[in-house]
Scaffold this motif. Structure first.
Motif, PDB file in Angstrom:
ATOM      1  N   LEU A   1       0.829  -1.206   0.000  1.00  0.00           N
ATOM      2  CA  LEU A   1       0.000   0.000   0.000  1.00  0.00           C
ATOM      3  C   LEU A   1       0.864   1.257   0.000  1.00  0.00           C
ATOM      4  CD1 LEU A   1      -2.783  -0.969   2.574  1.00  0.00           C
ATOM      5  CD2 LEU A   1      -3.107  -0.543   0.130  1.00  0.00           C
ATOM      6  N   LEU A   2       0.455   2.250  -0.776  1.00  0.00           N
ATOM      7  CA  LEU A   2       1.171   3.525  -0.798  1.00  0.00           C
ATOM      8  C   LEU A   2       0.791   4.331   0.435  1.00  0.00           C
ATOM      9  CD1 LEU A   2       0.701   4.481  -4.555  1.00  0.00           C
ATOM     10  CD2 LEU A   2       2.566   3.188  -3.508  1.00  0.00           C
ATOM     11  N   ARG A   3       1.782   4.993   1.020  1.00  0.00           N
ATOM     12  CA  ARG A   3       1.565   5.801   2.222  1.00  0.00           C
ATOM     13  C   ARG A   3       2.291   7.131   2.046  1.00  0.00           C
ATOM     14  NH1 ARG A   3       0.437   2.282   7.106  1.00  0.00           N
ATOM     15  NH2 ARG A   3       0.065   0.177   6.265  1.00  0.00           N
ATOM     16  N   THR A   4       1.534   8.221   2.135  1.00  0.00           N
ATOM     17  CA  THR A   4       2.108   9.552   1.982  1.00  0.00           C
ATOM     18  C   THR A   4       2.644  10.042   3.318  1.00  0.00           C
ATOM     19  OG1 THR A   4       0.535  10.038   0.209  1.00  0.00           O
ATOM     20  CG2 THR A   4       1.621  11.921   1.246  1.00  0.00           C
ATOM     21  N   ALA A   5       3.800  10.666   3.298  1.00  0.00           N
ATOM     22  CA  ALA A   5       4.387  11.220   4.521  1.00  0.00           C
ATOM     23  C   ALA A   5       3.515  12.354   5.055  1.00  0.00           C
ATOM     24  CB  ALA A   5       5.799  11.716   4.242  1.00  0.00           C
ATOM     25  N   PRO A   6       3.483  12.574   6.374  1.00  0.00           N
ATOM     26  CA  PRO A   6       2.555  13.546   6.967  1.00  0.00           C
ATOM     27  C   PRO A   6       2.682  14.972   6.454  1.00  0.00           C
ATOM     28  CG  PRO A   6       3.427  12.092   8.661  1.00  0.00           C
ATOM     29  CD  PRO A   6       4.178  11.784   7.403  1.00  0.00           C
ATOM     30  N   GLY A   7       3.858  15.467   6.113  1.00  0.00           N
ATOM     31  CA  GLY A   7       3.997  16.877   5.749  1.00  0.00           C
ATOM     32  C   GLY A   7       3.979  17.175   4.272  1.00  0.00           C
ATOM     33  N   VAL A   8       3.708  16.172   3.428  1.00  0.00           N
ATOM     34  CA  VAL A   8       3.794  16.369   1.982  1.00  0.00           C
ATOM     35  C   VAL A   8       2.789  17.404   1.487  1.00  0.00           C
ATOM     36  CG1 VAL A   8       3.374  15.225  -0.232  1.00  0.00           C
ATOM     37  CG2 VAL A   8       4.802  14.121   1.489  1.00  0.00           C
ATOM     38  N   TRP A   9       1.605  17.461   2.091  1.00  0.00           N
ATOM     39  CA  TRP A   9       0.544  18.340   1.593  1.00  0.00           C
ATOM     40  C   TRP A   9       0.961  19.810   1.552  1.00  0.00           C
ATOM     41  CZ3 TRP A   9      -1.133  22.253   4.744  1.00  0.00           C
ATOM     42  CH2 TRP A   9      -0.833  22.153   6.103  1.00  0.00           C
ATOM     43  N   ALA A  10       1.877  20.224   2.424  1.00  0.00           N
ATOM     44  CA  ALA A  10       2.291  21.629   2.464  1.00  0.00           C
ATOM     45  C   ALA A  10       3.417  21.936   1.493  1.00  0.00           C
ATOM     46  CB  ALA A  10       2.733  21.997   3.883  1.00  0.00           C
ATOM     47  N   ASP A  11       3.964  20.921   0.819  1.00  0.00           N
ATOM     48  CA  ASP A  11       5.113  21.129  -0.064  1.00  0.00           C
ATOM     49  C   ASP A  11       4.891  20.493  -1.426  1.00  0.00           C
ATOM     50  OD1 ASP A  11       6.872  22.495   1.826  1.00  0.00           O
ATOM     51  OD2 ASP A  11       6.906  20.584   2.894  1.00  0.00           O
ATOM     52  N   THR A  12       3.650  20.522  -1.913  1.00  0.00           N
ATOM     53  CA  THR A  12       3.356  19.951  -3.226  1.00  0.00           C
ATOM     54  C   THR A  12       2.395  20.871  -3.963  1.00  0.00           C
ATOM     55  OG1 THR A  12       2.435  18.031  -4.402  1.00  0.00           O
ATOM     56  CG2 THR A  12       1.452  18.591  -2.284  1.00  0.00           C
ATOM     57  N   SER A  13       2.481  20.831  -5.286  1.00  0.00           N
ATOM     58  CA  SER A  13       1.546  21.617  -6.094  1.00  0.00           C
ATOM     59  C   SER A  13       0.288  20.825  -6.413  1.00  0.00           C
ATOM     60  CB  SER A  13       2.222  22.042  -7.407  1.00  0.00           C
ATOM     61  OG  SER A  13       2.617  20.889  -8.155  1.00  0.00           O
TER      62      SER A  13
ATOM     63  N   ASP B   1      -4.486  17.268  -3.377  1.00  0.00           N
ATOM     64  CA  ASP B   1      -5.671  16.430  -3.534  1.00  0.00           C
ATOM     65  C   ASP B   1      -5.501  15.213  -2.625  1.00  0.00           C
ATOM     66  OD1 ASP B   1      -3.810  14.871  -4.824  1.00  0.00           O
ATOM     67  OD2 ASP B   1      -4.685  15.095  -6.824  1.00  0.00           O
ATOM     68  N   PHE B   2      -6.242  14.129  -2.904  1.00  0.00           N
ATOM     69  CA  PHE B   2      -6.183  12.961  -2.021  1.00  0.00           C
ATOM     70  C   PHE B   2      -4.807  12.289  -2.012  1.00  0.00           C
ATOM     71  CE2 PHE B   2     -10.791  13.227  -2.877  1.00  0.00           C
ATOM     72  CZ  PHE B   2     -11.243  13.303  -1.570  1.00  0.00           C
ATOM     73  N   SER B   3      -4.013  12.518  -3.052  1.00  0.00           N
ATOM     74  CA  SER B   3      -2.675  11.925  -3.069  1.00  0.00           C
ATOM     75  C   SER B   3      -1.774  12.533  -2.004  1.00  0.00           C
ATOM     76  CB  SER B   3      -2.039  12.103  -4.456  1.00  0.00           C
ATOM     77  OG  SER B   3      -1.811  13.474  -4.728  1.00  0.00           O
ATOM     78  N   ALA B   4      -2.160  13.669  -1.432  1.00  0.00           N
ATOM     79  CA  ALA B   4      -1.364  14.314  -0.388  1.00  0.00           C
ATOM     80  C   ALA B   4      -1.835  13.949   1.013  1.00  0.00           C
ATOM     81  CB  ALA B   4      -1.411  15.830  -0.570  1.00  0.00           C
ATOM     82  N   TRP B   5      -2.859  13.104   1.133  1.00  0.00           N
ATOM     83  CA  TRP B   5      -3.346  12.705   2.460  1.00  0.00           C
ATOM     84  C   TRP B   5      -2.414  11.646   3.070  1.00  0.00           C
ATOM     85  CZ3 TRP B   5      -9.161  12.118   3.779  1.00  0.00           C
ATOM     86  CH2 TRP B   5      -9.864  13.271   3.396  1.00  0.00           C
ATOM     87  N   PRO B   6      -1.985  11.827   4.299  1.00  0.00           N
ATOM     88  CA  PRO B   6      -1.244  10.757   4.981  1.00  0.00           C
ATOM     89  C   PRO B   6      -2.213   9.726   5.555  1.00  0.00           C
ATOM     90  CG  PRO B   6      -1.450  12.644   6.431  1.00  0.00           C
ATOM     91  CD  PRO B   6      -2.098  13.046   5.122  1.00  0.00           C
TER      92      PRO B   6
ATOM     93  N   PRO C   1      -3.115   0.623  -4.117  1.00  0.00           N
ATOM     94  CA  PRO C   1      -3.762   1.904  -3.832  1.00  0.00           C
ATOM     95  C   PRO C   1      -3.082   2.614  -2.661  1.00  0.00           C
ATOM     96  CG  PRO C   1      -5.064   0.120  -2.932  1.00  0.00           C
ATOM     97  CD  PRO C   1      -3.909  -0.518  -3.656  1.00  0.00           C
ATOM     98  N   ARG C   2      -3.507   3.834  -2.423  1.00  0.00           N
ATOM     99  CA  ARG C   2      -2.962   4.640  -1.323  1.00  0.00           C
ATOM    100  C   ARG C   2      -3.882   4.483  -0.114  1.00  0.00           C
ATOM    101  NH1 ARG C   2       0.688   8.335  -1.967  1.00  0.00           N
ATOM    102  NH2 ARG C   2       0.191   8.356  -4.209  1.00  0.00           N
ATOM    103  N   LEU C   3      -3.304   4.247   1.055  1.00  0.00           N
ATOM    104  CA  LEU C   3      -4.072   4.119   2.285  1.00  0.00           C
ATOM    105  C   LEU C   3      -4.319   5.504   2.873  1.00  0.00           C
ATOM    106  CD1 LEU C   3      -5.340   2.351   4.515  1.00  0.00           C
ATOM    107  CD2 LEU C   3      -3.077   2.297   5.609  1.00  0.00           C
ATOM    108  N   LEU C   4      -5.591   5.829   3.111  1.00  0.00           N
ATOM    109  CA  LEU C   4      -5.963   7.114   3.695  1.00  0.00           C
ATOM    110  C   LEU C   4      -6.356   6.987   5.164  1.00  0.00           C
ATOM    111  CD1 LEU C   4      -8.164   8.629   0.829  1.00  0.00           C
ATOM    112  CD2 LEU C   4      -5.685   8.767   1.138  1.00  0.00           C
ATOM    113  N   PHE C   5      -7.018   5.878   5.524  1.00  0.00           N
ATOM    114  CA  PHE C   5      -7.511   5.729   6.893  1.00  0.00           C
ATOM    115  C   PHE C   5      -7.761   4.259   7.175  1.00  0.00           C
ATOM    116  CE2 PHE C   5     -11.007   5.315   9.944  1.00  0.00           C
ATOM    117  CZ  PHE C   5     -10.553   6.098  10.998  1.00  0.00           C
ATOM    118  N   ALA C   6      -7.494   3.855   8.399  1.00  0.00           N
ATOM    119  CA  ALA C   6      -7.872   2.533   8.888  1.00  0.00           C
ATOM    120  C   ALA C   6      -8.068   2.665  10.395  1.00  0.00           C
ATOM    121  CB  ALA C   6      -6.809   1.489   8.563  1.00  0.00           C
ATOM    122  N   GLY C   7      -9.286   2.467  10.837  1.00  0.00           N
ATOM    123  CA  GLY C   7      -9.576   2.621  12.258  1.00  0.00           C
ATOM    124  C   GLY C   7     -10.975   2.167  12.585  1.00  0.00           C
ATOM    125  N   GLU C   8     -11.375   2.384  13.827  1.00  0.00           N
ATOM    126  CA  GLU C   8     -12.693   1.967  14.299  1.00  0.00           C
ATOM    127  C   GLU C   8     -13.546   3.196  14.561  1.00  0.00           C
ATOM    128  OE1 GLU C   8     -12.177  -0.549  17.667  1.00  0.00           O
ATOM    129  OE2 GLU C   8     -11.013  -2.054  16.566  1.00  0.00           O
TER     130      GLU C   8
END
Length: 669
Positions: free
Chosen positions: A285-297, A300-305, A348-355
């Motif tokens: 599964l693809l996992r985005t690093a937490p701070g990527v959203w502030a340093d990308t043009s 969108d959802f690809s920037a969600w950790p 795919p990219r993982l956005l959330f997994a929880g209860e």
């Protein structure tokens, strides 16, 4: 593929006459009874199991207490017109008894605990075994968008409400008779169920009755598709491996008995069939690093950790991916219009997994095209749910939130990491300040009320979000729930100004925008579950009203879908006592470019009655309209973007307009 009940048992000489009559009634009216059962059963079963359960509920309606069939359910049902009425008449006590048992059994699928007040029949008597269908999935033929919207609305109400709607509209029972039958079937508050069913039906009972009689709700005429082929392949391989293992184990035991020594080796498990690219491997599964959203043009959802307490739970992630690739037969799968429910072509990219809310929830983002929500109940043997929605070309606003959990009245959202402030407000209370919305450490909001799907439109909740200054300075915007995973972005285009260039849509957070949405918010109900991405209110004209000093607004409400096609509602907002009085919908056009940047001109007309009682034909066009003409039963013309002509109320007319710089156009409706 029609399903027919098996041959009914032959009654002996000692059988009660009432059971014979009930048997005849069941055979004669089998399709209508199965339709009633299908409507009452919970949609969470999935369409395949719901079809089978509906047939089972009717086919077993003669089981149990024979005497009850000849006596139950007669109260509140008209008696036969004569003593010679046939036993299969829907107005006989025999038919009423069978119908009561069908409703009682269907209600049992949603009732907890699984026993009746005052009696305790076996679970098999309440929830019968469904017919066995191997290798095929069965589901009714699809209806139109109206039928689909009705089915989604019915999923939000309780089973007794659905049963009451079927009894009122399909069985044509009176409200008193419906209350009596529901009470006998075990509904503790039959009056409330009947009242709620009346709200769902609204004022146009004939229209809802036609929809309930459509193929969307007909489990006797079904389509077939193969069941989950990949899962069947896995099961065959697993069964073969188990058989080989048993043979080898038996051989090893025999050798041990003969020789007294030796070692047996179990064969390796059969490899699971894999989607190309290892897309079903939780480790890939693809996992985005937490701070990527502030340093990308690409915001969108690809920037969600990935967030949530179970992002490292390989078993949960594996089940979610496997269900996505091959949904279980009993899974509930929903797809927004224009969305393909196919397996992922790459990890795919993982956005959330929880209860959340008694469920384990997983959210995936599939290569910029789709988001997928998987949910399985915690501690219960219930089928999972899968929701698919398109999100291609999402941006700061349309990728700002995802619905992670829902009830019939509220929803909780996972917010984008760039959302710095979250509040809620009511579009029907434009002067009321926004209220703070709590968000936990994972970005999940507290429960946000959902707009009511039926009944009176008394409020329209929305979220007002503001993005971080690290990407867009003080960018506040509105989103609302229209039934899909992704909330819908609401915008506003102001009234025409004095300048030549057309105004562009802007965020609907200012006083003028909120005042306009207060008149048009309730029209959003017609857009539920249609894959809408954004809705814009364009105030394209302002018209003086003849005989008064007042002015009316002309609004084009345009809904853009993720898949491309748009829909418009042209609305006429005359002065009203209440600032939230609904505007009048003048026209409704689907699959059109009108009121977008590819269709920047619009003209429309309406009948209007002045305070003095005189009737007029009013027409108005957008800024480029230089002349309007009406033809038909009334004729008239006017230079400029508005027109008013005296005409009787029933006058038929058509509107044409001439545009500055050449060109003509006709009315939007």
């Amino acid at each position: 593929m029609p399903l027919h009940p098996p041959p009914l048992r032959i009654l002996g000489h000692g059988a009660r006459p009432g059971v014979k009559e009930a048997e005849a009634a069941l055979v004669e009216h089998y399709p209508r009874l199965v339709r009633l059962a299908y409507l009452t059963l919970p949609p969470s079963l999935g369409r395949h199991r719901r079809v089978l359960a509906a047939h089972a509920a009717v086919q077993r309606a003669l089981h149990g207490d024979a005497g009850a069939l000849s006596e139950a359910g007669a109260e509140g049902v008209p008696a036969p017109r004569s003593g010679d009425a046939p036993a299969e008449s829907p107005h006989t006590p025999a038919y009423a008894g069978v119908r009561l048992r069908v409703v009682r059994t269907s209600l049992a699928y949603e009732r907890k605990p699984r026993w009746w007040p005052g009696r305790a029949p076996s679970p098999a008597a309440l929830r019968p075994c469904v017919p066995v269908v191997r290798g095929l999935r069965l589901f009714p033929r699809a209806g139109g968008m109206d039928e689909f919207a009705l089915d989604r609305a019915l999923a939000d109400v309780a089973a007794p409400v659905r049963a009451a709607l079927g009894l009122l509209l399909l069985e044509s029972l009176t409200e008193d008779a419906t209350r009596t039958l529901l009470a006998e079937a075990g509904d503790a508050d039959a009056s409330a169920s009947v009242g709620a069913a009346a709200h769902v039906a609204g004022s146009d009972h004939d229209r809802v009755r036609r929809m309930l009689r459509s193929e969307e709700f007909d489990p006797c005429t079904v389509q077939t598709r193969p069941s989950d082929l990949l899962r069947r392949r896995h099961r065959v391989r697993a069964g073969t491996a188990a058989l080989v293992l048993l043979v080898l184990a038996g051989g090893g035991l025999a050798l041990t008995a003969d020789a007294g020594t030796g070692t047996s080796h179990s064969p390796s498990p059969a490899p699971l069939g894999a989607v190309p690219g290892g897309a079903l491997d939780p480790a890939a599964l693809l996992r985005t690093a937490p701070g990527v959203w502030a340093d990308t043009s690409r915001v969108d959802f690809s920037a969600w950790p990935p967030r949530g307490g179970r992002t490292e739970d390989r078993e949960l992630l594996g089940r979610a991916l496997a269900s996505w690739a091959a949904p279980p037969v009993d899974a509930t799968v929903t797809t927004a219009p224009g969305t393909a429910a196919v397996p992922p072509a790459q990890p795919p990219r993982l956005l959330f997994a929880g209860e959340l809310g008694g469920e384990a929830v997983v959210l995936f983002h599939d290569g910029g095209v789709r988001v997928v929500r998987y949910a399985e109940p915690l501690g219960e043997e219930r089928s999972p749910t899968l929701d698919f929605a398109r999100v291609d070309d999402a941006d700061v606003t349309t990728a700002a939130a995802l619905a992670v959990g829902r009830t019939t009245t509220s929803a909780r959202y996972l917010l984008a990491p760039w959302v710095a402030e979250s509040t809620t407000r009511d579009l029907l209370a434009p002067d009321t300040p926004a209220r703070a919305l709590d968000v936990d450490g994972d970005g999940i909001t507290a429960a946000v009320p959902r707009p009511a799907a039926a009944g009176d439109c008394l409020s329209w909740p929305v979220m007002q979000l503001r993005s971080s200054g690290r990407i867009v300075e003080k960018h506040a915007f509105l989103v609302t729930d229209l039934g899909d995973i992704t909330p819908v972005h609401l915008t506003h285009t102001p009234r025409p100004g004095s300048g030549a260039p057309a105004r562009q849509p802007r965020e609907a957070t200012g006083p003028e925008a909120l005042t306009g949405w207060a008149r048009t918010a309730c029209s959003l109900r017609d857009l539920r579950h249609s894959g809408v991405r954004a809705v814009n209110n364009w105030h394209f004209a302002e018209q003086p009203l003849p005989g008064t000093r007042s002015r009316a607004d002309w609004v084009c409400t345009r809904a853009d879908t993720w898949s491309g096609p748009g829909r418009i509602l042209v609305q006429f907002a005359a002065p009203a006592v209440s600032p939230t009085a609904p505007a009048e919908v003048v026209s409704d056009r689907r699959n059109t470019a009108l009121c977008s940047r590819f269709g920047q001109h619009v003209v429309s007309g309406v009948h209007w009655r002045s305070p003095a009682g005189a009737w007029y034909v009013l027409a108005a066009g957008s800024r480029a309209v230089e002349r309007i003409e009406v033809a038909g039963s009334v004729h008239g013309g006017s230079n400029g973007p508005t027109l008013a002509v005296r005409a009787p109320r029933e006058t038929s007319f058509r509107v044409n307009a001439r545009l500055r710089g050449g060109g003509t156009m006709s009315s939007a409706g």
